[in-house]
Enzyme design. Structure first.
Site, PDB file in Angstrom:
ATOM      1  N   HIS A 162      -1.842  -0.935   7.122  1.00  0.00           N
ATOM      2  CA  HIS A 162      -1.536  -1.220   5.723  1.00  0.00           C
ATOM      3  C   HIS A 162      -0.461  -0.275   5.196  1.00  0.00           C
ATOM      4  CE1 HIS A 162      -4.785   1.759   5.836  1.00  0.00           C
ATOM      5  NE2 HIS A 162      -4.230   2.269   4.758  1.00  0.00           N
ATOM      6  N   HIS A 206      -4.579   4.036  -3.132  1.00  0.00           N
ATOM      7  CA  HIS A 206      -4.506   3.314  -1.862  1.00  0.00           C
ATOM      8  C   HIS A 206      -3.546   2.135  -1.937  1.00  0.00           C
ATOM      9  CE1 HIS A 206      -5.940   1.276   1.806  1.00  0.00           C
ATOM     10  NE2 HIS A 206      -5.962   0.172   1.073  1.00  0.00           N
ATOM     11  N   GLY A 232      -3.199  -4.231  11.701  1.00  0.00           N
ATOM     12  CA  GLY A 232      -3.653  -4.715  10.415  1.00  0.00           C
ATOM     13  C   GLY A 232      -5.154  -4.578  10.398  1.00  0.00           C
ATOM     14  N   PRO A 233      -5.848  -5.316  11.276  1.00  0.00           N
ATOM     15  CA  PRO A 233      -7.291  -5.078  11.415  1.00  0.00           C
ATOM     16  C   PRO A 233      -7.529  -3.624  11.823  1.00  0.00           C
ATOM     17  CG  PRO A 233      -6.649  -7.105  12.528  1.00  0.00           C
ATOM     18  CD  PRO A 233      -5.384  -6.398  12.156  1.00  0.00           C
ATOM     19  N   LEU A 234      -8.234  -2.896  11.008  1.00  0.00           N
ATOM     20  CA  LEU A 234      -8.328  -1.452  11.210  1.00  0.00           C
ATOM     21  C   LEU A 234      -9.026  -1.108  12.524  1.00  0.00           C
ATOM     22  CD1 LEU A 234      -9.140  -0.314   7.574  1.00  0.00           C
ATOM     23  CD2 LEU A 234      -6.985  -0.092   8.829  1.00  0.00           C
ATOM     24  N   HIS A 255     -20.136 -16.724  33.394  1.00  0.00           N
ATOM     25  CA  HIS A 255     -21.385 -17.213  32.812  1.00  0.00           C
ATOM     26  C   HIS A 255     -21.049 -18.083  31.597  1.00  0.00           C
ATOM     27  CE1 HIS A 255     -22.502 -13.939  35.398  1.00  0.00           C
ATOM     28  NE2 HIS A 255     -23.804 -14.133  35.214  1.00  0.00           N
ATOM     29  N   HIS A 300     -27.384 -15.480  25.645  1.00  0.00           N
ATOM     30  CA  HIS A 300     -26.307 -15.279  26.608  1.00  0.00           C
ATOM     31  C   HIS A 300     -25.571 -16.570  26.963  1.00  0.00           C
ATOM     32  CE1 HIS A 300     -27.971 -11.340  26.931  1.00  0.00           C
ATOM     33  NE2 HIS A 300     -27.317 -11.011  28.023  1.00  0.00           N
ATOM     34  N   HIS A 311       0.854  -1.188   0.000  1.00  0.00           N
ATOM     35  CA  HIS A 311       0.000   0.000   0.000  1.00  0.00           C
ATOM     36  C   HIS A 311       0.890   1.238   0.000  1.00  0.00           C
ATOM     37  CE1 HIS A 311      -2.349  -3.306   1.717  1.00  0.00           C
ATOM     38  NE2 HIS A 311      -3.394  -2.723   1.158  1.00  0.00           N
ATOM     39  N   GLY A 353     -10.561   4.269   7.528  1.00  0.00           N
ATOM     40  CA  GLY A 353     -10.923   2.890   7.816  1.00  0.00           C
ATOM     41  C   GLY A 353     -10.943   2.606   9.302  1.00  0.00           C
ATOM     42  N   ILE A 364     -10.379   9.073   0.915  1.00  0.00           N
ATOM     43  CA  ILE A 364     -10.351   7.952  -0.028  1.00  0.00           C
ATOM     44  C   ILE A 364     -10.393   6.616   0.720  1.00  0.00           C
ATOM     45  CG2 ILE A 364      -8.930   6.727  -1.733  1.00  0.00           C
ATOM     46  CD1 ILE A 364     -10.229   9.181  -2.876  1.00  0.00           C
ATOM     47  N   ARG A 413     -16.709 -17.939  39.400  1.00  0.00           N
ATOM     48  CA  ARG A 413     -16.520 -16.482  39.295  1.00  0.00           C
ATOM     49  C   ARG A 413     -16.288 -15.882  40.682  1.00  0.00           C
ATOM     50  NH1 ARG A 413     -22.301 -13.399  38.837  1.00  0.00           N
ATOM     51  NH2 ARG A 413     -23.544 -14.890  40.031  1.00  0.00           N
TER      52      ARG A 413
END
Length: 674
Positions: free
Chosen positions: A75, A266, A124-126, A465, A477, A35, A163, A194, A361
């Site tokens: 990117h 891009h 990487g994952p925006l 839970h 749930h 990119h 993004g 863009i 818990r």
């Protein structure tokens, strides 16, 4: 500001920024992948930041009080790699730039924190990097409160694009940051209008400046190519200590290229003719990967400045007491205090002797009550389920803008943002974060949980839970597939403890892990104590172990179970033993740790011969490894659990309805034995 004006009015700055742009073009062209546009558009911002503001030392990439630089728009990785090469980081020689996106290179397609010391986080994952940055800033505030601003006093800078800001996690992150008034957090918005599909208005009309303002941020708007405006904005952002700052940088994607201001800008700009035309527009008469010595020297001088700042910091750090220095270094190195082992052993002994029934818990909260006071670096929290997750202990105090000494964070209903922020805290160093929500809502935290594993950070997820045992809230749930999903994730330890003793052992393992995140799947309903005989050894560390063995005749059956179903297995064993069917019960609190054991250990626990039945209030997926593999046989294996979603009813009714009972288990064994 156009290129001609930039070159004329700011010639030195222009050539430094052009080095980023041309290295990006050459690297992407050589890889025929990548990119180009974002690094070309944000080169001016990055140049001013590194030249005038960022505190860093290439000779000591992990210097604790360095400023953190995070590329949420991952990117655009060549922006980061170019900066690290130009400023003189030893792990980024020119060959790394030339090998962009190639096997074995540090210059992966998106930044990976485990490939190089100077890469703060995997992006990487925006939106994840933006979420991480909030955790970095929280950790900095907490450590500054504990050790003083002479030792901890740095900024976190993050670059985010459209993004990142369209992804839902961004609102969770900026809302949390604004509420916490994280004044040392500065976000650059690469506002180039863009996306891959075209102009932003195809999909979004949000006024991002107003959005950040509404979330409590200080907002500035600038021409992202004007070095004077950039410098003034960063200076103003640093002066604003009561709010995080967003600098809205209006930029041109792929500046100077034929694809400028288009969606084509891009991606990978690899056309040789267009590449040369771009370099001519830049006034860059050099060959591929060539940076003239004077330009490279100017960049390296920026890096050399950091040595003095680091030396000054070291002098201040050395003035701390020996105790403070040791505590700082211990937490930074993820070393648990020596007291932890003895504390866990004492808790286990007390729990075994008391023999009380408890929801795991609640057992978890009891463990944290004795652990948190001896581990100042633990930071707890919950996504608005504190009373249900049992994650807050009496000693923590609440982290707020008015109380930076607090160690408990009210994340609000922000599972994804919470998980990303916890990753940021862990990556920053000096903090061991844990946070809770319902097990079913790992769906909402999943993106960040996957990155915990990928980045090798020991974030701890307290997921309560954990089955249909939560009862009346119903199938929305009640997690049935979530254990399988988490167990399928590499480098993740999923603990589903059976009682208070196993809970304590799981916490000990989670709080001593250095490279692996942990998930604690905990019950809502009360569970009987199954570890009634105290053992100092951490049996959970083996992953699976023999809880009870056949006493009445030959061993004919092995019952394997986790969590709340271990007590079901024990009750089924009583039935079978009473019928003369020798039965072993194996508790399997952590499959991943059992998989790591030598085969001889696994063979002792799961020998060939007896029929095998697994009991778990979730789907069967994954269990065949233990039912059919490891010396098992298909005609001698059965499963007691769920093959559908749950229902709304009291827990005991549901376990009867879905045949997850001792009698159903015993009958499964009888059927397999013929």
């Amino acid at each position: 500001m156009d290129i001609e004006t930039l070159r004329k009015d700011h010639p030195d700055h222009w050539m430094r920024a052009a080095a980023i742009r041309t290295l990006t073009l050459d690297a992407v062209a050589a890889a025929n992948s990548g990119h180009s546009g974002m690094p070309m558009g944000m080169a001016d911002v990055a140049t001013v930041l590194f030249q005038n503001h960022l505190r860093f030392d290439p000779k000591a990439p992990l210097w604790p009080d360095r400023d953190r630089f995070i590329l949420s728009a991952g990117h655009g990785s060549m922006l980061l790699y170019s900066l690290l090469h130009l400023t003189g980081y030893e792990q980024f020689p020119l060959d790394e730039i030339k090998n962009f996106r190639q096997l074995g290179a540090r210059t992966a397609g998106h930044p990976e924190n485990f490939l190089a010391d100077a890469i703060e986080t995997t992006t990487g994952p925006l939106g994840q990097g933006l979420g991480n940055s909030v955790g970095f800033a929280i950790a900095e505030e907490m450590l500054r409160a504990r050790f003083g601003k002479s030792v901890v006093n740095h900024h976190t800078y993050v670059i985010a694009g459209d993004g990142c800001l369209m992804e839902g996690i961004s609102q969770e992150a900026i809302g949390l940051a604004g509420m916490q008034k994280l004044g040392h957090l500065i976000c650059f918005f690469d506002n180039n209008n863009i996306t891959i599909d075209g102009t932003v208005d195809l999909a979004d009309i949000t006024d991002q400046s107003k959005r950040f303002e509404a979330s409590g941020w200080h907002v500035l708007e600038i021409d992202g190519h004007d070095p004077v405006a950039i410098d003034e904005a960063i200076t103003a952002a640093k002066a604003e200590t009561g709010r995080p700052t967003m600098i809205n940088c209006r930029t041109h994607i792929a500046l100077g290229h034929a694809a400028q201001d288009t969606s084509k800008g891009h991606g990978a700009l690899t056309n040789e003719e267009q590449l040369q035309a771009t370099k001519e527009a830049y006034g860059w008469p050099y060959g591929p990967f060539e940076v003239p010595a004077d330009i490279k020297s100017q960049w390296e001088d920026m890096g050399k400045r950091g040595a003095e700042a680091r030396a000054d910091w070291q002098g201040r750090f050395d003035k701390l007491s020996k105790t403070k220095q040791d505590e700082f270094n211990r937490a930074l190195n993820l070393e648990a205090p020596k007291k932890l082992s003895a504390t866990i052993k004492a808790f286990k002994k007390q729990a075994s002797e008391a023999g009380k029934k408890a929801a795991t818990r609640a057992s978890s909260e009891s463990v944290l009550e004795v652990v948190n006071p001896i581990m100042w670096e633990t930071v707890g929290g919950s996504a608005d389920l504190t009373g249900s997750n049992n994650t807050k202990t009496s000693d923590l105090g609440v982290f707020t803008p008015e109380n930076r000494d607090g160690r408990y964070i009210h994340y609000g209903i922000r599972e994804h943002g919470m998980a990303a922020a916890m990753n940021g805290m862990a990556l920053h160093g000096g903090i061991r974060p844990y946070g809770g929500t319902f097990m079913c809502f790992t769906d909402y935290a999943r993106g960040a949980m996957r990155l915990s594993a990928l980045m090798e950070v020991p974030t701890v997820y307290v997921m309560t839970h954990d089955s249909i045992g939560l009862g009346e809230d119903g199938p929305t749930h009640q997690p049935v597939e979530h254990l399988a999903m988490l167990r399928a994730t590499p480098n993740t330890r999923v603990f589903r403890p059976a009682d208070s003793v196993e809970v304590a052992e799981a916490w000990e393992l989670a709080l001593t892990s250095k490279k692996t995140p942990s998930v604690l799947a905990l019950s809502r309903q009360g569970l009987p104590l199954v570890r009634t005989e105290h053992k100092t050894k951490n049996l959970t560390a083996q992953g699976a172990y023999v809880l009870a063995d056949a006493e009445n005749g030959k061993r004919q059956a092995i019952l394997m179970a986790t969590g709340s179903e271990v007590s079901v297995a024990m009750a089924a064993r009583d039935i079978l033993e009473g019928e003369g069917i020798g039965t072993r019960v194996v508790s399997m609190p952590c499959w991943e740790l059992f998989e790591e054991q030598d085969e001889k250990v696994r063979k002792r626990v799961l020998p060939a011969g007896p029929v095998r039945v697994a009991i778990e209030a979730g789907v069967r997926h994954g269990w065949d490894k233990w039912l059919l593999g490891e010396r098992g046989r298909e005609n001698k294996a059965g499963f007691v659990g769920m093959d559908r979603f749950g229902a709304s009813a009291p827990a005991e009714v549901l376990f009867e309805r879905f045949d997850i009972t001792a009698e159903a288990t015993a009958q499964k064994v009888r059927d397999l034995l013929g």
